[in-house]
Design an enzyme around this catalytic site. Sequence first.
Site, PDB file in Angstrom:
ATOM      1  N   CYS A 158       5.054  78.560 -27.443  1.00 14.95           N
ATOM      2  CA  CYS A 158       3.704  78.652 -26.857  1.00 14.95           C
ATOM      3  C   CYS A 158       3.678  79.602 -25.588  1.00 14.95           C
ATOM      4  CB  CYS A 158       3.180  77.266 -26.713  1.00 14.95           C
ATOM      5  SG  CYS A 158       3.365  76.200 -27.898  1.00 14.95           S
ATOM      6  N   HIS A 167      -2.258  77.314 -21.682  1.00 13.06           N
ATOM      7  CA  HIS A 167      -2.089  77.314 -23.382  1.00 13.06           C
ATOM      8  C   HIS A 167      -2.593  75.846 -23.637  1.00 13.06           C
ATOM      9  CE1 HIS A 167      -0.114  76.302 -27.225  1.00 13.06           C
ATOM     10  NE2 HIS A 167       0.563  75.373 -26.612  1.00 13.06           N
ATOM     11  N   ASN A 185      -4.239  73.371 -31.543  1.00 13.73           N
ATOM     12  CA  ASN A 185      -3.264  74.162 -30.806  1.00 13.73           C
ATOM     13  C   ASN A 185      -2.729  75.441 -31.623  1.00 13.73           C
ATOM     14  OD1 ASN A 185      -0.507  75.199 -29.790  1.00 13.73           O
ATOM     15  ND2 ASN A 185      -0.118  72.926 -29.315  1.00 13.73           N
TER      16      ASN A 185
HETATM   17  O1  UT7 Z   1       2.244  73.411 -27.642  1.00 15.82           O
HETATM   18  C1  UT7 Z   1       3.035  72.609 -26.989  1.00 15.82           C
HETATM   19  C2  UT7 Z   1       3.632  71.615 -27.877  1.00 15.82           C
HETATM   20  N1  UT7 Z   1       2.908  70.168 -28.132  1.00 15.82           N
HETATM   21  C3  UT7 Z   1       2.351  69.546 -27.003  1.00 15.82           C
HETATM   22  O2  UT7 Z   1       2.596  69.795 -25.904  1.00 15.82           O
HETATM   23  C4  UT7 Z   1       2.112  68.171 -27.530  1.00 15.82           C
HETATM   24  C5  UT7 Z   1       2.578  67.116 -26.631  1.00 15.82           C
HETATM   25  N2  UT7 Z   1       2.441  65.787 -27.000  1.00 15.82           N
HETATM   26  C6  UT7 Z   1       1.361  65.191 -27.036  1.00 15.82           C
HETATM   27  O3  UT7 Z   1       0.244  65.859 -27.172  1.00 15.82           O
HETATM   28  C7  UT7 Z   1       1.188  63.705 -27.569  1.00 15.82           C
HETATM   29  O4  UT7 Z   1       2.381  63.142 -27.448  1.00 15.82           O
HETATM   30  C8  UT7 Z   1       0.711  63.673 -29.003  1.00 15.82           C
HETATM   31  C9  UT7 Z   1      -0.847  63.840 -28.989  1.00 15.82           C
HETATM   32  C10 UT7 Z   1       1.376  64.520 -30.138  1.00 15.82           C
HETATM   33  C11 UT7 Z   1       0.752  61.929 -29.382  1.00 15.82           C
HETATM   34  O5  UT7 Z   1      -0.081  61.221 -28.586  1.00 15.82           O
HETATM   35  P1  UT7 Z   1       0.967  59.915 -27.803  1.00 15.82           P
HETATM   36  O6  UT7 Z   1      -0.061  59.230 -27.020  1.00 15.82           O
HETATM   37  O7  UT7 Z   1       2.178  60.370 -27.268  1.00 15.82           O
HETATM   38  O8  UT7 Z   1       1.279  59.153 -29.127  1.00 15.82           O
HETATM   39  P2  UT7 Z   1       2.398  58.341 -29.800  1.00 15.82           P
HETATM   40  O9  UT7 Z   1       3.098  59.617 -30.360  1.00 15.82           O
HETATM   41  O10 UT7 Z   1       3.210  57.707 -28.895  1.00 15.82           O
HETATM   42  O11 UT7 Z   1       1.983  57.568 -31.011  1.00 15.82           O
HETATM   43  C12 UT7 Z   1       1.165  56.468 -30.740  1.00 15.82           C
HETATM   44  C13 UT7 Z   1       0.938  55.599 -31.939  1.00 15.82           C
HETATM   45  C14 UT7 Z   1       1.840  55.612 -32.689  1.00 15.82           C
HETATM   46  O12 UT7 Z   1       1.501  54.380 -33.597  1.00 15.82           O
HETATM   47  P3  UT7 Z   1       2.273  52.949 -33.084  1.00 15.82           P
HETATM   48  O13 UT7 Z   1       3.983  53.216 -33.268  1.00 15.82           O
HETATM   49  O14 UT7 Z   1       1.864  52.700 -31.638  1.00 15.82           O
HETATM   50  O15 UT7 Z   1       1.967  51.910 -34.109  1.00 15.82           O
HETATM   51  C15 UT7 Z   1       1.893  56.639 -33.848  1.00 15.82           C
HETATM   52  O16 UT7 Z   1       2.347  56.331 -35.048  1.00 15.82           O
HETATM   53  O17 UT7 Z   1       0.053  56.631 -32.615  1.00 15.82           O
HETATM   54  C16 UT7 Z   1       0.216  56.833 -33.987  1.00 15.82           C
HETATM   55  N3  UT7 Z   1       0.166  58.238 -34.396  1.00 15.82           N
HETATM   56  C17 UT7 Z   1      -1.137  58.367 -35.052  1.00 15.82           C
HETATM   57  N4  UT7 Z   1      -2.294  57.671 -35.251  1.00 15.82           N
HETATM   58  C18 UT7 Z   1      -3.359  58.373 -35.990  1.00 15.82           C
HETATM   59  C19 UT7 Z   1       0.693  59.298 -34.606  1.00 15.82           C
HETATM   60  N5  UT7 Z   1      -0.054  60.485 -34.830  1.00 15.82           N
HETATM   61  C20 UT7 Z   1      -1.049  59.884 -35.229  1.00 15.82           C
HETATM   62  C21 UT7 Z   1      -2.373  60.266 -36.021  1.00 15.82           C
HETATM   63  N6  UT7 Z   1      -3.121  59.618 -36.370  1.00 15.82           N
HETATM   64  N7  UT7 Z   1      -2.280  61.837 -36.282  1.00 15.82           N
END
Ligand code: UT7
Length: 330
Positions: A113, A257, A287
């Site tokens: 990125c 980004h 993204n």
């Molecule tokens: O380009 C640079 C690289 N990327 C980034 O900068 C991304 C950085 N990270 C993020 O943006 C965030 O961590 C995410 C958007 C990827 C995820 O958000 P989060 O608040 O960190 O969620 P999480 O991964 O902790 O997941 C929370 C819950 C989980 O369920 P449980 O365990 O609480 O029941 C996941 O299984 O959300 C669930 N989950 C989803 N639910 C619906 C994960 N992905 C999804 C989804 N739809 N697509």
Amino acid sequence: MKKAQITGIGFNVPERIVTNQDLEKIMDTNDQWIQKRSGITQRHWVGEESNTSILAIKAAKNAMLDAKIDANDIDLVICATLTSDYFFPGISNQIQHALEMRKVGAFDIKAACSAFIYSLSIGDQFIRTEQYKTILVVGAEVQSTALDISDEGRNISVLFADGAGAAILQATDSNKGILSTHLHSDGKFLKELWCEAPGTSNNPRLTKDILDEGKHLPYMNGREVFKNAVRRFPEVINEALDANKLTIDDIAQIIPHQANHRISEAVARRMGVGMDKVFSNIKNYGNTTAASIPIAMCEAREKGLFSSDDIIILAAFGAGFTWASTAIRW
Ligand code: UT7
């Protein structure tokens, strides 16, 4: 000393729009989760007819039109991408050929990125040393065809998307152009956001087992990436301010980004500014990795958020980990 001025920008995204509702039909996700956690409502994914070089070539043409130059003027091509059409060579050579340029140097930069800012920085060095006068810098990605669109891959696949953006750098004696660039990396975090295969750590590089284990699909520890991103973005933006003896009040627009709208909001809070100063268009594009900054630059200029003589800061964070910033007087 010569400076590198951005004299033209352009972008191009695939026609196909994939909404959050479209994704609900193919994996266990929902519009509310995606919008709340990332700010994304739709993204562009290529159809079968497109690949990274096709997107890149159109973006490059748009930037050349904007700069009012033709292919003969270009002395060097730098393309920021993780997703070239082939394992090798990179797509910069395809761009050189398709646009019927002279037989100029052309190479790809693989810095995830942060690659567009890394590429601007390289272009800036060639112009400051007066080796070249006009450089095409492209950021282009097709992420959608390497995503796990099953339930297991939903944390990544709802975020990433396709697109391309480009900038023309030209030597100037004026006070406009790239004021500074700062590049960083920390390979300790390699496996927090990576795609293991195909690569030389597996011998052979690609086998049925590797495919069955999904090692050819990107993996991301979202929380670790988020935590580091909200720290590194402000740090590297402040580095750009300090190097140029500027304060945040001197900046017309920070163009980060587009990783996640919540990351951009955290950056705005930590920089003590409102979201009116931190550009965000992730809502419509997702993204797009190395392409997100040039696409965002085009839209921010179109909206009149900066114009001639304004100072903007571009900043990035991504896999590697890598992070970078550049301050530019437009
Ligand atoms: O380009 C640079 C690289 N990327 C980034 O900068 C991304 C950085 N990270 C993020 O943006 C965030 O961590 C995410 C958007 C990827 C995820 O958000 P989060 O608040 O960190 O969620 P999480 O991964 O902790 O997941 C929370 C819950 C989980 O369920 P449980 O365990 O609480 O029941 C996941 O299984 O959300 C669930 N989950 C989803 N639910 C619906 C994960 N992905 C999804 C989804 N739809 N697509």
